[in-house]
Design a protein around this motif. Sequence first.
Motif, PDB file in Angstrom:
ATOM      1  N   THR A  38     -21.982  30.107  23.529  1.00 46.86           N
ATOM      2  CA  THR A  38     -21.208  30.989  22.651  1.00 46.86           C
ATOM      3  C   THR A  38     -22.149  31.944  21.925  1.00 46.86           C
ATOM      4  O   THR A  38     -23.349  31.684  21.786  1.00 46.86           O
ATOM      5  CB  THR A  38     -20.390  30.191  21.625  1.00 46.86           C
ATOM      6  N   GLN A  40     -22.043  35.757  19.117  1.00 41.00           N
ATOM      7  CA  GLN A  40     -21.273  36.678  18.279  1.00 41.00           C
ATOM      8  C   GLN A  40     -21.220  38.057  18.914  1.00 41.00           C
ATOM      9  O   GLN A  40     -22.241  38.610  19.324  1.00 41.00           O
ATOM     10  CB  GLN A  40     -21.895  36.760  16.881  1.00 41.00           C
ATOM     11  N   ILE A  45     -16.621  38.550  15.994  1.00 40.47           N
ATOM     12  CA  ILE A  45     -15.921  37.403  16.559  1.00 40.47           C
ATOM     13  C   ILE A  45     -16.888  36.600  17.435  1.00 40.47           C
ATOM     14  O   ILE A  45     -17.647  37.170  18.218  1.00 40.47           O
ATOM     15  CB  ILE A  45     -14.709  37.854  17.407  1.00 40.47           C
ATOM     16  N   ARG A  47     -17.521  34.448  20.515  1.00 33.93           N
ATOM     17  CA  ARG A  47     -16.867  34.324  21.813  1.00 33.93           C
ATOM     18  C   ARG A  47     -17.689  33.461  22.761  1.00 33.93           C
ATOM     19  O   ARG A  47     -18.861  33.163  22.501  1.00 33.93           O
ATOM     20  CB  ARG A  47     -16.653  35.708  22.437  1.00 33.93           C
ATOM     21  N   ARG A 162      -7.225  31.926  13.819  1.00 35.66           N
ATOM     22  CA  ARG A 162      -6.265  32.848  14.421  1.00 35.66           C
ATOM     23  C   ARG A 162      -4.879  32.273  14.177  1.00 35.66           C
ATOM     24  O   ARG A 162      -4.461  31.317  14.836  1.00 35.66           O
ATOM     25  CB  ARG A 162      -6.519  33.040  15.921  1.00 35.66           C
ATOM     26  N   ARG A 202      -8.483  37.758  12.154  1.00 36.35           N
ATOM     27  CA  ARG A 202      -7.800  37.103  13.284  1.00 36.35           C
ATOM     28  C   ARG A 202      -6.332  36.796  12.939  1.00 36.35           C
ATOM     29  O   ARG A 202      -5.730  35.894  13.541  1.00 36.35           O
ATOM     30  CB  ARG A 202      -8.541  35.819  13.659  1.00 36.35           C
ATOM     31  N   LYS A 381      -7.866  35.346  25.040  1.00 38.93           N
ATOM     32  CA  LYS A 381      -8.418  35.278  23.684  1.00 38.93           C
ATOM     33  C   LYS A 381      -8.543  33.840  23.198  1.00 38.93           C
ATOM     34  O   LYS A 381      -9.559  33.457  22.629  1.00 38.93           O
ATOM     35  CB  LYS A 381      -7.553  36.086  22.715  1.00 38.93           C
ATOM     36  N   VAL A 382      -7.478  33.043  23.366  1.00 41.81           N
ATOM     37  CA  VAL A 382      -7.498  31.661  22.904  1.00 41.81           C
ATOM     38  C   VAL A 382      -6.912  30.770  24.000  1.00 41.81           C
ATOM     39  O   VAL A 382      -6.418  31.244  25.011  1.00 41.81           O
ATOM     40  CB  VAL A 382      -6.700  31.488  21.584  1.00 41.81           C
ATOM     41  N   CYS A 389     -13.329  34.562  25.890  1.00 33.87           N
ATOM     42  CA  CYS A 389     -12.411  33.879  24.970  1.00 33.87           C
ATOM     43  C   CYS A 389     -13.113  33.608  23.639  1.00 33.87           C
ATOM     44  O   CYS A 389     -14.337  33.445  23.578  1.00 33.87           O
ATOM     45  CB  CYS A 389     -11.929  32.552  25.560  1.00 33.87           C
ATOM     46  N   GLU A 390     -12.328  33.546  22.599  1.00 31.01           N
ATOM     47  CA  GLU A 390     -12.872  33.243  21.284  1.00 31.01           C
ATOM     48  C   GLU A 390     -13.281  31.771  21.221  1.00 31.01           C
ATOM     49  O   GLU A 390     -12.638  30.913  21.825  1.00 31.01           O
ATOM     50  CB  GLU A 390     -11.837  33.593  20.213  1.00 31.01           C
ATOM     51  N   ASP A 392     -13.026  28.819  19.994  1.00 32.26           N
ATOM     52  CA  ASP A 392     -12.246  27.785  19.318  1.00 32.26           C
ATOM     53  C   ASP A 392     -12.024  26.669  20.332  1.00 32.26           C
ATOM     54  O   ASP A 392     -11.380  26.886  21.369  1.00 32.26           O
ATOM     55  CB  ASP A 392     -10.879  28.322  18.870  1.00 32.26           C
ATOM     56  N   GLN A 436     -14.559  29.263  15.754  1.00 34.50           N
ATOM     57  CA  GLN A 436     -15.544  30.337  15.692  1.00 34.50           C
ATOM     58  C   GLN A 436     -16.981  29.803  15.667  1.00 34.50           C
ATOM     59  O   GLN A 436     -17.823  30.243  14.880  1.00 34.50           O
ATOM     60  CB  GLN A 436     -15.271  31.232  14.488  1.00 34.50           C
TER      61      GLN A 436
END
Length: 450
Positions: A38, A40, A45, A47, A162, A202, A381-382, A389-390, A392, A436
């Motif tokens: 992951t 930033q 965000i 990701r 989010r 978000r 995104k999620v 994808c973010e 999470d 995040q």
Amino acid sequence: MNTHETLTKLQGWRAGLLWFPDPQTPQARHESDGLLVTGQSADGIVRIQAIGPYRDLAPHYPELSVTHWPGLCIAPGFVDLHIHYPQTDVIGSPAEGLLPWLEHYTFPHERHFSEPAYAHEVTAFFMDELMRHGVTTALCFATAHPESVDVFMAEAQKRRLRMVTGKVLQDRHSPDGLRDTDTALSLRQTEDLIRRWHGVDRLGYAITPRFAPTSTSEQLHGAGEIAQQFPDVWIQSHVAENLDEIRWVHELFPEARSYLDVYDRAGLLRQRSVYAHCIYLDEADRCRMAEVGATAAVSPTSNLFLGSGFFDYTASDAASLRYGLASDVGGGTSFSPFHTMHAAYTVARQSVGRPGMSLAPEHLWWQHTAGAAAALDLNGKVGNLLPGCEADFVVLNPKATPLLARRTAQTETLAEWLFAMIVLGDERLIAHTVVQGQIAAPTGMSDNRA
């Protein structure tokens, strides 16, 4: 696999991995020793940069700081398509059905949310519960009070979550303290809240009529005009949940072809509209929802608890209707995605169109992650671990209880392993919830999980 965007502040996470390579298809991939990277992005965000087997991916990141969780498994954060945060404290309240439950428990309790301090205390507890259960994205009802939205959004923003919510619209058949006494004002408040919160960090806004019987035609059509003005906001409400409710809608809106048609005539049926329950839709209704890209939020624990009926998976699939899973707390009986998935399996077994239907474990999991994200128009995104994808996700401990440890150790296929967790799991399965790129810690209690 790598994103095209260059991310900074890279972090590695080593454990088992579970994700959906094609987010539109409920076919999961499991890697027993994987690496998730992951970082930033330019917009702040965090990701996912890359995902794959540790042995293949690690050499490409020789200086990467890696958090290692042996024996655990990283999976997408769960997405809840329909939940009422102000009903946290009425969960588990006995009632004869939907309408008595609203009258005796929900409406009296929701009146308290005009007080920001009270709303904040419930919001903090509610979000702690979501994190404990591995839910990282949710479409939530607030109450009729603008304060209930402001408090919720501020808390979600602080936690970098989010979340999508909206002020409830209800200008009739509602008690004092909840009823919008000025319809025009309720619509102006909705517009003000959209401008204040939608798209901030978000956060997202949802235009939220409670359900057709508690809104006048003037309010519903006014909400439809706002939806046309703001095409990227969400719309959420309830439809075709209960037979008594449906009879009431027919009395109040005799000109409408169906309960769903009430919303359609008002301009409230389109992409990013999410309708909870959808039990008693007919073929025309399902096809209409599919045509415009609307979504059904399947709420099996509340449907079972209130005796409302069973969602028809067979007819919905035949119509190509989009759907995903929802807890529907507090009519729903648990925050746990595992309880919801288990209830969905039970409901599908009662399918009108195909008695004895058995939903595959991967399909159940997909309905609460990548499928729910796509239904919410947040695909990519999620709800998944694909690059872009973010960041999470949840960290699963398949040995969280003695029975889980014994059962999962004996499974021979991915389907068996997932199903064991669905049937036997609860919040103890969630070793960590990561939002995040940060492990979420409850604000009001100590975290004693593994």
